[in-house]
Scaffold this motif. Structure first.
Motif, PDB file in Angstrom:
ATOM      1  N   LEU A 180       0.504  -3.512   8.356  1.00 22.91           N
ATOM      2  CA  LEU A 180       1.849  -4.384   8.180  1.00 22.91           C
ATOM      3  C   LEU A 180       2.919  -3.307   8.048  1.00 22.91           C
ATOM      4  CD1 LEU A 180       3.419  -6.956   9.050  1.00 22.91           C
ATOM      5  CD2 LEU A 180       3.153  -7.268   7.112  1.00 22.91           C
ATOM      6  N   ARG A 181       4.192  -3.336   8.700  1.00 18.64           N
ATOM      7  CA  ARG A 181       4.804  -2.230   8.513  1.00 18.64           C
ATOM      8  C   ARG A 181       6.330  -3.388   7.756  1.00 18.64           C
ATOM      9  NH1 ARG A 181       5.164   3.214  11.261  1.00 18.64           N
ATOM     10  NH2 ARG A 181       3.206   3.293  11.304  1.00 18.64           N
ATOM     11  N   LEU A 182       7.065  -3.562   7.118  1.00 19.24           N
ATOM     12  CA  LEU A 182       7.875  -4.579   6.684  1.00 19.24           C
ATOM     13  C   LEU A 182       9.351  -4.005   6.305  1.00 19.24           C
ATOM     14  CD1 LEU A 182       6.049  -6.325   3.597  1.00 19.24           C
ATOM     15  CD2 LEU A 182       6.711  -7.315   5.997  1.00 19.24           C
ATOM     16  N   ALA A 183      10.361  -4.186   7.637  1.00 22.74           N
ATOM     17  CA  ALA A 183      11.443  -3.812   8.000  1.00 22.74           C
ATOM     18  C   ALA A 183      12.438  -4.868   6.805  1.00 22.74           C
ATOM     19  CB  ALA A 183      11.839  -3.320   8.857  1.00 22.74           C
ATOM     20  N   THR A 184      13.238  -3.882   6.789  1.00 24.81           N
ATOM     21  CA  THR A 184      14.648  -4.496   5.963  1.00 24.81           C
ATOM     22  C   THR A 184      15.402  -5.360   7.021  1.00 24.81           C
ATOM     23  OG1 THR A 184      16.079  -2.975   7.246  1.00 24.81           O
ATOM     24  CG2 THR A 184      15.413  -2.660   4.426  1.00 24.81           C
ATOM     25  N   ALA A 185      15.500  -6.266   6.307  1.00 22.28           N
ATOM     26  CA  ALA A 185      16.510  -7.761   7.658  1.00 22.28           C
ATOM     27  C   ALA A 185      17.872  -7.170   8.045  1.00 22.28           C
ATOM     28  CB  ALA A 185      16.088  -9.232   6.692  1.00 22.28           C
ATOM     29  N   HIS A 186      18.242  -6.659   7.178  1.00 24.73           N
ATOM     30  CA  HIS A 186      19.557  -6.604   7.521  1.00 24.73           C
ATOM     31  C   HIS A 186      20.309  -4.942   7.195  1.00 24.73           C
ATOM     32  CE1 HIS A 186      24.018  -6.376   8.750  1.00 24.73           C
ATOM     33  NE2 HIS A 186      23.502  -8.058   9.326  1.00 24.73           N
TER      34      HIS A 186
ATOM     35  N   THR B 129       0.189  -1.600  -0.186  1.00 21.64           N
ATOM     36  CA  THR B 129       0.092   0.439   0.404  1.00 21.64           C
ATOM     37  C   THR B 129       1.015   1.299   0.140  1.00 21.64           C
ATOM     38  OG1 THR B 129       0.067  -0.048   2.281  1.00 21.64           O
ATOM     39  CG2 THR B 129      -1.990  -0.768   1.033  1.00 21.64           C
ATOM     40  N   GLY B 130       2.010   1.230   0.672  1.00 18.51           N
ATOM     41  CA  GLY B 130       2.764   2.207   0.180  1.00 18.51           C
ATOM     42  C   GLY B 130       4.331   2.537   0.662  1.00 18.51           C
ATOM     43  N   THR B 131       4.605   3.235   1.345  1.00 17.97           N
ATOM     44  CA  THR B 131       6.141   3.474   1.899  1.00 17.97           C
ATOM     45  C   THR B 131       5.665   4.406   3.736  1.00 17.97           C
ATOM     46  OG1 THR B 131       6.993   5.290   1.101  1.00 17.97           O
ATOM     47  CG2 THR B 131       7.736   2.275   0.579  1.00 17.97           C
ATOM     48  N   VAL B 132       6.588   3.636   4.385  1.00 20.84           N
ATOM     49  CA  VAL B 132       6.571   4.450   5.320  1.00 20.84           C
ATOM     50  C   VAL B 132       7.999   5.065   6.068  1.00 20.84           C
ATOM     51  CG1 VAL B 132       6.396   2.645   7.608  1.00 20.84           C
ATOM     52  CG2 VAL B 132       5.494   5.590   8.160  1.00 20.84           C
ATOM     53  N   ARG B 133       8.367   6.407   6.751  1.00 23.48           N
ATOM     54  CA  ARG B 133       9.292   6.839   6.951  1.00 23.48           C
ATOM     55  C   ARG B 133       9.814   6.431   8.487  1.00 23.48           C
ATOM     56  NH1 ARG B 133      10.897  11.592   4.032  1.00 23.48           N
ATOM     57  NH2 ARG B 133      11.206  10.300   2.186  1.00 23.48           N
ATOM     58  N   GLU B 134      10.309   6.142   9.285  1.00 25.15           N
ATOM     59  CA  GLU B 134      10.764   5.567  10.134  1.00 25.15           C
ATOM     60  C   GLU B 134      12.098   6.355  10.725  1.00 25.15           C
ATOM     61  OE1 GLU B 134      10.062   1.599  11.325  1.00 25.15           O
ATOM     62  OE2 GLU B 134       7.834   2.131  12.062  1.00 25.15           O
ATOM     63  N   THR B 135      12.491   6.090  12.018  1.00 24.88           N
ATOM     64  CA  THR B 135      14.127   6.874  12.975  1.00 24.88           C
ATOM     65  C   THR B 135      14.903   5.624  11.908  1.00 24.88           C
ATOM     66  OG1 THR B 135      13.880   5.491  14.621  1.00 24.88           O
ATOM     67  CG2 THR B 135      12.928   7.999  14.362  1.00 24.88           C
ATOM     68  N   THR B 136      14.150   4.231  11.782  1.00 21.35           N
ATOM     69  CA  THR B 136      15.879   3.932  11.325  1.00 21.35           C
ATOM     70  C   THR B 136      15.695   3.545   9.626  1.00 21.35           C
ATOM     71  OG1 THR B 136      13.680   1.915  11.743  1.00 21.35           O
ATOM     72  CG2 THR B 136      15.525   1.898  13.554  1.00 21.35           C
ATOM     73  N   GLY B 137      14.768   4.207   8.867  1.00 15.74           N
ATOM     74  CA  GLY B 137      14.563   4.081   7.771  1.00 15.74           C
ATOM     75  C   GLY B 137      13.591   3.501   7.184  1.00 15.74           C
ATOM     76  N   ASP B 138      13.040   3.875   5.893  1.00 18.35           N
ATOM     77  CA  ASP B 138      11.982   3.718   5.349  1.00 18.35           C
ATOM     78  C   ASP B 138      11.452   1.943   5.429  1.00 18.35           C
ATOM     79  OD1 ASP B 138      11.539   6.130   4.655  1.00 18.35           O
ATOM     80  OD2 ASP B 138      12.266   5.781   1.879  1.00 18.35           O
ATOM     81  N   CYS B 139      10.235   1.905   5.875  1.00 17.74           N
ATOM     82  CA  CYS B 139       9.537   0.485   5.740  1.00 17.74           C
ATOM     83  C   CYS B 139       8.265   0.631   5.284  1.00 17.74           C
ATOM     84  CB  CYS B 139       9.375   0.211   6.923  1.00 17.74           C
ATOM     85  SG  CYS B 139      10.461   0.075   8.002  1.00 17.74           S
ATOM     86  N   LEU B 140       8.433  -0.137   4.239  1.00 18.34           N
ATOM     87  CA  LEU B 140       7.502  -1.334   2.938  1.00 18.34           C
ATOM     88  C   LEU B 140       5.437  -0.982   4.397  1.00 18.34           C
ATOM     89  CD1 LEU B 140       7.978  -3.736   0.364  1.00 18.34           C
ATOM     90  CD2 LEU B 140       7.596  -0.980   0.409  1.00 18.34           C
ATOM     91  N   LEU B 141       4.845  -0.225   3.641  1.00 22.35           N
ATOM     92  CA  LEU B 141       3.409  -0.747   4.568  1.00 22.35           C
ATOM     93  C   LEU B 141       2.599  -1.671   3.478  1.00 22.35           C
ATOM     94  CD1 LEU B 141       2.367   2.686   5.184  1.00 22.35           C
ATOM     95  CD2 LEU B 141       2.647   0.855   6.279  1.00 22.35           C
TER      96      LEU B 141
ATOM     97  N   PRO C 239       6.461   8.217  -2.593  1.00 20.70           N
ATOM     98  CA  PRO C 239       7.361   9.177  -1.283  1.00 20.70           C
ATOM     99  C   PRO C 239       7.062   7.921  -0.237  1.00 20.70           C
ATOM    100  CG  PRO C 239       6.036  10.177  -2.548  1.00 20.70           C
ATOM    101  CD  PRO C 239       5.434   8.926  -3.207  1.00 20.70           C
ATOM    102  N   ALA C 240       7.789   8.280   1.374  1.00 19.24           N
ATOM    103  CA  ALA C 240       7.793   7.552   1.899  1.00 19.24           C
ATOM    104  C   ALA C 240       6.727   9.024   2.360  1.00 19.24           C
ATOM    105  CB  ALA C 240       9.130   7.420   2.429  1.00 19.24           C
ATOM    106  N   ALA C 241       5.605   7.651   3.813  1.00 20.95           N
ATOM    107  CA  ALA C 241       5.217   9.287   4.279  1.00 20.95           C
ATOM    108  C   ALA C 241       5.682   9.201   5.540  1.00 20.95           C
ATOM    109  CB  ALA C 241       3.130   8.594   4.173  1.00 20.95           C
ATOM    110  N   VAL C 242       5.320  10.027   6.509  1.00 18.37           N
ATOM    111  CA  VAL C 242       6.164  10.326   7.856  1.00 18.37           C
ATOM    112  C   VAL C 242       4.539   9.996   8.637  1.00 18.37           C
ATOM    113  CG1 VAL C 242       7.546  11.629   9.688  1.00 18.37           C
ATOM    114  CG2 VAL C 242       7.761  11.757   6.703  1.00 18.37           C
TER     115      VAL C 242
ATOM    116  N   PRO D 171       1.873  -4.444  14.163  1.00 19.27           N
ATOM    117  CA  PRO D 171       2.356  -5.681  13.261  1.00 19.27           C
ATOM    118  C   PRO D 171       3.353  -5.387  12.475  1.00 19.27           C
ATOM    119  CG  PRO D 171      -0.480  -4.904  13.761  1.00 19.27           C
ATOM    120  CD  PRO D 171       0.634  -3.690  14.307  1.00 19.27           C
ATOM    121  N   ARG D 172       4.723  -6.006  12.749  1.00 15.79           N
ATOM    122  CA  ARG D 172       6.128  -5.343  12.369  1.00 15.79           C
ATOM    123  C   ARG D 172       6.655  -6.295  11.908  1.00 15.79           C
ATOM    124  NH1 ARG D 172       8.991  -0.905  11.653  1.00 15.79           N
ATOM    125  NH2 ARG D 172      11.084  -0.988  11.779  1.00 15.79           N
TER     126      ARG D 172
END
Length: 595
Positions: A396-402, A376-388, A473-476, A436-437
């Motif tokens: 659900l937020r999907l972050a990088t594994a490494h 559905t999009g992306t979200v910007r967090e302090t550790t980087g962008d996550c997939l929504l 674009p990543a949403a804040v 949910p992450r």
């Protein structure tokens, strides 16, 4: 900590640091910093550090690991009592016998035997820890408490060596779990002090919770609880007959302890998961290259990348409780056809509801999640962008594994954002938290559902994306960390880098405890107040001089707060996913005993 140096077993580092004079101990941290800036050359099992134009420190690592103090030589005039040998050992990664590297060497096959009839015999007395084990556990607790007292900023090589010495003592006493936990803390401290990009504050805090909790509980444990707290040195492998396995995906392994490689996940016809690993001392280059190395099982020539999409027929298989396939001499394996994720038997992995999979992970089972999501999009967090993504109505937020830049996780995640609106099957690892992450590991190809992408090894290209697609674009948006529990969690985390001092300074004038109680978290408020009180508790002698701090009391207070935070976050995670969990077993101590 330098990945260019071979791993050194804990006892060697502890021995070399302990042999230093008090004057040299004070100079050890500065010596490590200087040594890390010097050039390193490797020739087979020998690593040479150029201290200056005329002096070298040489580390001999047969088999890839330095196992004795006599394997580290220095050419300076003060050797062997010089600072350079201890600095080299302290700058190297910590070797751990429990690492996945060398799994084939550590493999022991056990066979089921029928229980011996007891008849009318009297039941055996409940087993308790031995005197040596209780002493070793106390030593580990005291050493870990000293590291927490100082924080990563103050936990130099001497405190690290004391914890490594305690870890070595624990292993000799038959406590491999406490030993491994202590080594994890040292590794995390070194990563923090060296500004390693792979360092995570939450990971080090978790390692401290583990080592302090195990060491605190072990002297009083009995029966099965004691067995679990002791842990095991070797992976017991059990015969499992013939297996027909289907490749799922491969993921790179890159640890802060200096190990790297790849792990390939497979499943049998009933959905049980098995892994084939190739992990050994190395850095990012080995992590990215291991996927194209042949798997070490039987006579098959399949690489990890090929196995993740093909199949395997194994006879004489041996399997560990964690599902790792053994590579003993009696194991035979040949290549077999694979299937797509949407074909049987792999399709059944995605048929399990997400809430049920999360409940399994939170209850101590497999933490892999097999989900069907719509990006559905992306979200910007302090550790980087996550997939929504939407997963059956769950946001659900999907972050990088490494985050290592040599691995393509983050680049692939950015490109997958362009598949907005598409339904994809993914494999992810649960990341417990109030929202949910999960950590994204593999996904279906954006334009070809019959193909899949190992996001840590394969690189997506713009040509792989749907025609005309562009990443939004990543949403804040709020990260969800404004829940009242963060008032306690941030103090728990602050103590890890700053030690007791940072909490003693924030104790006065802090109304966080009052706010927590006002918001209904009375226990959290009490624990926070107790933590601040323990940090500020410094007695003086009749002459007004500060007496030594009670590090054990502060460690118990911190441990109680950390345990409470983890337990509540676990409950919030289950609620966010709509999962049902069993009551979490205590891993450290009850909050009431921290005072």
């Amino acid at each position: 900590m330098s990945p260019d140096l071979p791993p050194v077993v804990p006892s060697v580092t502890a021995e070399l640091v302990e042999a230093l004079s008090p004057r040299l101990r004070k100079r050890l941290d500065a010596g490590i910093t200087k040594l890390l800036a010097r050039p390193v050359a490797r020739d087979g099992d020998t690593v040479r550090i150029a201290v200056d134009d005329e002096t070298d420190v040489v580390l001999h690592a047969p088999g890839g690991t330095v196992t004795g103090a006599d394997a580290i030589h220095c050419g300076c005039l003060l050797a062997p009592d010089c600072l350079h040998r201890a600095a080299a050992a302290s700058a190297a990664p910590v070797a751990d016998a429990a690492e996945t590297a060398g799994a084939a060497r550590e493999e022991t096959v056990t066979r089921e035997t029928a229980p011996t009839p007891t008849g009318g015999a009297r039941p055996a007395e409940t087993e308790t820890a031995t005197a040596d084990q209780r002493a070793a556990a106390r030593a580990v607790f005291d050493a870990a408490a000293a590291v927490l007292e100082a924080g990563t900023d103050g936990a130099g090589a001497v405190l690290q060596a004391e914890l490594l010495h305690a870890a070595h003592t624990a292993r000799l006493a038959g406590l491999p779990r406490a030993s491994a936990a202590a080594i994890s803390v040292v590794t995390g401290v070194r990563a923090a002090r060296s500004a390693d990009p792979g360092y995570r504050l939450a990971d080090l805090a978790g390692a401290l919770v583990d080592v302090l909790g195990v060491a605190h509980r072990l002297p009083h444990a009995t029966g099965p609880d004691l067995t679990a707290l002791r842990g095991t040195v070797r992976q017991p492998y059990h015969p499992d007959g013939s297996l027909r396995l289907y490749g799922l995906f491969s993921e790179p392994v890159l640890t802060a302890t200096g190990y790297a490689g790849a792990v390939t996940w497979t499943a049998d016809a009933h959905g049980r998961l098995y892994t084939v690993s190739d992990v050994a001392p190395g850095g990012p280059a080995r992590a990215t290259g291991a996927a194209d190395r042949a798997v070490r099982i039987g006579d098959t020539s399949l690489t990890h990348r090929e196995l993740s999409r093909a199949g395997l027929a194994v006879s004489g298989a041996t399997v560990s409780p964690a599902g790792r396939l053994g590579a003993g001499a009696g194991v035979r394996a040949v290549r077999a056809p694979g299937v797509s994720w949407r074909s049987e038997p792999l399709d059944r992995l995605w048929a399990v509801p997400a809430a049920e999979q999360v409940a399994r992970a939170l209850n101590g089972g497999q933490d892999l999640l097999f989900l069907e999501v719509t990006v559905t999009g992306t979200v910007r967090e302090t550790t980087g962008d996550c997939l929504l993504a939407d997963c059956a109505g769950v946001a659900l937020r999907l972050a990088t594994a490494h985050d290592d830049p040599s691995l393509p996780y983050r680049d692939n995640l950015r490109l997958l954002a362009a598949a907005r609106g598409r339904l994809l099957r993914i494999v992810a690892r649960l990341a417990p938290g109030p929202l949910p992450r999960a950590l994204l590991l593999a996904a279906e190809h954006p334009t070809d559902p019959a193909a899949r992408t190992d996001l840590g090894l394969d690189r997506l290209q713009h040509a792989d994306l749907p025609t005309g697609a562009a990443a939004p674009p990543a949403a804040v948006v709020p990260t969800g960390d404004e829940a009242p529990l963060h008032l306690l969690r941030r103090r728990v985390h602050q103590a890890v880098p700053g030690g007791r001092g940072v909490l003693a300074l924030t104790a006065s004038g802090s109304g966080d405890g009052v706010r927590l109680r006002r918001l209904g978290l009375a226990t959290a408020g009490d624990l926070l107040d107790a933590l601040h009180a323990a940090a500020a508790d410094r007695s003086r002698d009749p002459f007004g001089r500060l007496l030594p701090a009670d590090t054990a009391h502060f460690a118990r207070s911190w441990l109680a707060a950390a345990l409470y935070t983890d337990t509540v976050e676990r409950a919030l995670c289950a609620n966010a996913w709509g999962a049902t969990t069993t009551e979490a077993p205590a891993t450290a101590l009850a909050p009431s005993t921290a005072r």
